[in-house]
Design an enzyme around this catalytic site. Structure first.
Site, PDB file in Angstrom:
ATOM      1  N   CYS A  61       0.840  -1.195   0.000  1.00 59.08           N
ATOM      2  CA  CYS A  61       0.000   0.000   0.000  1.00 59.08           C
ATOM      3  C   CYS A  61       0.882   1.255   0.000  1.00 59.08           C
ATOM      4  O   CYS A  61       1.494   1.566  -1.010  1.00 59.08           O
ATOM      5  CB  CYS A  61      -0.968  -0.031   1.184  1.00 59.08           C
ATOM      6  SG  CYS A  61      -2.378   1.091   1.004  1.00 59.08           S
ATOM      7  N   HIS A 115      -3.488  -5.326   0.281  1.00 58.56           N
ATOM      8  CA  HIS A 115      -2.960  -5.813   1.564  1.00 58.56           C
ATOM      9  C   HIS A 115      -2.946  -7.344   1.583  1.00 58.56           C
ATOM     10  O   HIS A 115      -3.861  -7.984   2.125  1.00 58.56           O
ATOM     11  CB  HIS A 115      -3.799  -5.273   2.725  1.00 58.56           C
ATOM     12  CG  HIS A 115      -3.587  -3.825   2.989  1.00 58.56           C
ATOM     13  ND1 HIS A 115      -2.631  -3.352   3.865  1.00 58.56           N
ATOM     14  CD2 HIS A 115      -4.185  -2.728   2.455  1.00 58.56           C
ATOM     15  CE1 HIS A 115      -2.663  -2.035   3.877  1.00 58.56           C
ATOM     16  NE2 HIS A 115      -3.595  -1.623   3.025  1.00 58.56           N
ATOM     17  N   GLU A 155      -1.299  -9.358   3.346  1.00 61.69           N
ATOM     18  CA  GLU A 155      -1.174  -9.941   4.683  1.00 61.69           C
ATOM     19  C   GLU A 155      -2.519 -10.387   5.242  1.00 61.69           C
ATOM     20  O   GLU A 155      -2.580 -11.289   6.086  1.00 61.69           O
ATOM     21  CB  GLU A 155      -0.511  -8.940   5.646  1.00 61.69           C
ATOM     22  CG  GLU A 155      -1.344  -7.737   6.046  1.00 61.69           C
ATOM     23  CD  GLU A 155      -1.265  -6.552   5.098  1.00 61.69           C
ATOM     24  OE1 GLU A 155      -1.623  -5.440   5.511  1.00 61.69           O
ATOM     25  OE2 GLU A 155      -0.847  -6.755   3.937  1.00 61.69           O
TER      26      GLU A 155
END
Length: 537
Positions: A382, A508, A510
């Site tokens: 990001c 994102h 993760e």
């Protein structure tokens, strides 16, 4: 089979690990072949945590459907390996917003709108909604806060009522509490637990199971004492000791008999627990043979919960590569041209996570430049991708002062700019580009090799994007646009042609990593970092 409901409350102090307890129980029940969903009730008046400081709340976890939620939902998803939705995180703000909106529309015409029954009925409807149309066997609901807090009272009253609405055989109350150890006397103290349960019982809830958090083993005599004073059987007093790794907790709770107790209380018709895969995974984690040093360059590094999903995803990447990931937490405000080598000289890979605002931005840009120039594996997420792009524009294209218009609205070279559909939006909460979107990958790129797919789906949380005005000159200078929206208008992934592993992503990743299914980009980032380590050894 009727849907069963498990409610997890907490006492004595906050941050006891109710979320991990709920997630671990969810994993154990799923390992019995049951379909499980987990939700969190947060008693704050914010609609969601999207506008809250990470110092106040930690990470904001984004779901596929674009909800900004509590970080505990990340634990739930990682443990039960299921994607959750906005229905899995409810706040006091959402409840009151809904009730007041209904009142304004005239839904309660003629009635005085009150906490009981209107607020409690709204809360109950959100519990039931999680299971609607999904054939869910068990809904686990964590009640945020601590028993005794004023803010939690409507939620506790609602779950008290649910027990009688759906039948006592369909509800199980689990209370997580603290049994502190006093070093001076060398004793574990049960009085805080007794008082916490007394408080819970005073509002009409008798816990069926008490989970005791402790740093020391709890003897059978102490369990007997807790059971006697708290009106539960001794076997229903479960100890939950500190664990070296979060993923050990389900196995510890299984050894204590937690899932058996729940199944017995709820009369669940299910298989015996098959923890084989989870045991293999945990054993593997305990025997990792390699080490890799990753610099995490951010501005909230003193509060690790602000990056909890990134930390977990890095660990997952390590599991896939037989490696312990040692994170070096670097405050980007501290990094300068004069000291950057000192900070990064022993680092095998550099990761810059997401964020907002200008504080520490130049340190992040310097770190991205260090990785680019020294061929160190780099992963920008990001804002991390945006920093890499700014550095590339400044250093390679010689665009002096290139920046994001978020940080410097007057920059001559806004290589990162506000997305067109964001320009007329004034409100902050819930208005970003949020949730799951498709991304088309460039064949033979590093990203494509990691995913092995033409189109991927990832979760987003941003307002600013790659500025297409500079697309051609950036490509000509060696930047690879390896991932775009299906219409090619939005750049989602960048790489650098002459670099062994340099990736920036606007999304994102993760948020989708699991201990048993590491995200491919984190897996390959750790692999590249291990190779970098060997290269410089």
């Amino acid at each position: 089979m009727n849907t069963k409901y498990i409610f997890v409350t907490g006492g004595v102090v906050s941050s006891l690990g109710k979320g991990i307890t709920a997630a671990s129980l969810g994993r154990l029940l799923k390992n019995r072949g049951l379909k499980v969903s987990i939700q969190k009730f947060d008693p704050y008046i914010n609609i969601d945590p999207g506008t809250m400081s990470p110092y106040q709340h930690g990470e904001v976890f984004v779901t596929d459907d674009g909800a900004e939620t509590d970080l505990d939902l990340g634990h739930y998803e990682r443990f039960i390996d299921e994607s959750l939705s906005r229905n899995n995180n409810i706040t006091t703000g959402k409840i009151y917003w809904s009730v007041i909106s209904k009142e304004r529309k005239g839904d309660y015409l003629g009635s005085t709108v009150q906490v009981i029954p209107h607020i409690t009925n709204e809360i109950k409807s959100r519990v039931y909604k999680v299971a609607e149309g999904k054939n869910i066997d068990v809904v686990i609901t964590e009640i945020g806060g601590t028993v005794g807090d004023i803010e939690s009272l409507p939620f506790l009253e609602a779950i008290r009522q649910i027990k009688y609405d759906v039948g006592v055989e369909n509800v199980c109350f689990i209370h997580v509490t603290l049994v502190p150890y006093l070093k001076k006397s060398g004793e574990l103290k049960t009085k805080p637990t007794q008082h916490s349960v007394k408080e819970l019982r005073s509002i009409g809830i008798q816990p069926d199971i008490i989970v005791c958090r402790s740093e020391k083993l709890i003897s059978n005599d102490l369990k007997e004492k807790i059971g006697l004073f708290c009106n539960v059987e001794r076997d229903s007093v479960i100890q939950n000791l500190d664990a070296e790794n979060l993923y050990e907790v389900p196995l510890m709770l299984h050894r204590e008999g937690l899932d058996n107790l729940v199944c017995k209380k709820l009369k669940l018709q299910c298989n015996e627990t098959d923890n084989t895969e989870w045991i293999i995974m945990v054993d593997k984690i305990k025997k990792l043979s390699k080490n890799v040093n990753i610099a995490l360059v951010g501005k909230y590094v003193e509060l690790h919960d602000a990056y909890i999903s990134v930390v977990e995803a890095l660990s997952h990447g390590g599991y896939a590569n037989d490696a312990n990931v040692n994170i070096k937490w670097l405050n980007s405000e501290d990094i300068t041209k004069d000291n950057i080598e000192e900070y990064l000289k022993d680092i095998d890979g550099i990761l810059i996570p997401g964020g907002f605002g200008d504080r520490g931005i130049e340190g992040k840009i310097l770190a991205a430049g260090w990785a680019r120039k020294n061929k160190i594996p780099f992963f920008g997420i990001c804002l991390g991708m945006q920093c890499a792009l700014i550095e590339f524009a400044r250093s390679v294209l010689k665009y002096e002062g290139a920046h994001s218009s978020e940080i410097n609205p007057e920059t001559k070279y806004p290589v990162i700019d506000l997305m067109p559909d964001q320009k007329d939006i004034d409100e902050k909460g819930g208005t970003m580009r949020l949730g799951k979107y498709p991304c088309k990958l460039l064949k033979n790129s590093i990203s494509f090799k990691a995913y092995g797919e033409d189109v991927i789906y990832e979760r987003h949380r941003h307002r600013y994007e790659f500025n297409n005005i500079y697309r051609d000159e950036l490509i000509e200078s060696g930047l690879v646009l390896s991932g775009t929206s299906p219409d090619s208008k939005l750049v989602e992934i960048i790489e650098i042609k002459e670099h062994p592993w340099f990736i920036g992503v606007q999304f994102h990743p993760e948020l989708k990593s699991r201990p048993n299914r590491p995200h491919p980009l984190f897996r390959d980032f750790i692999k590249a970092s291990l190779n970098s380590k060997h290269k410089f050894d």
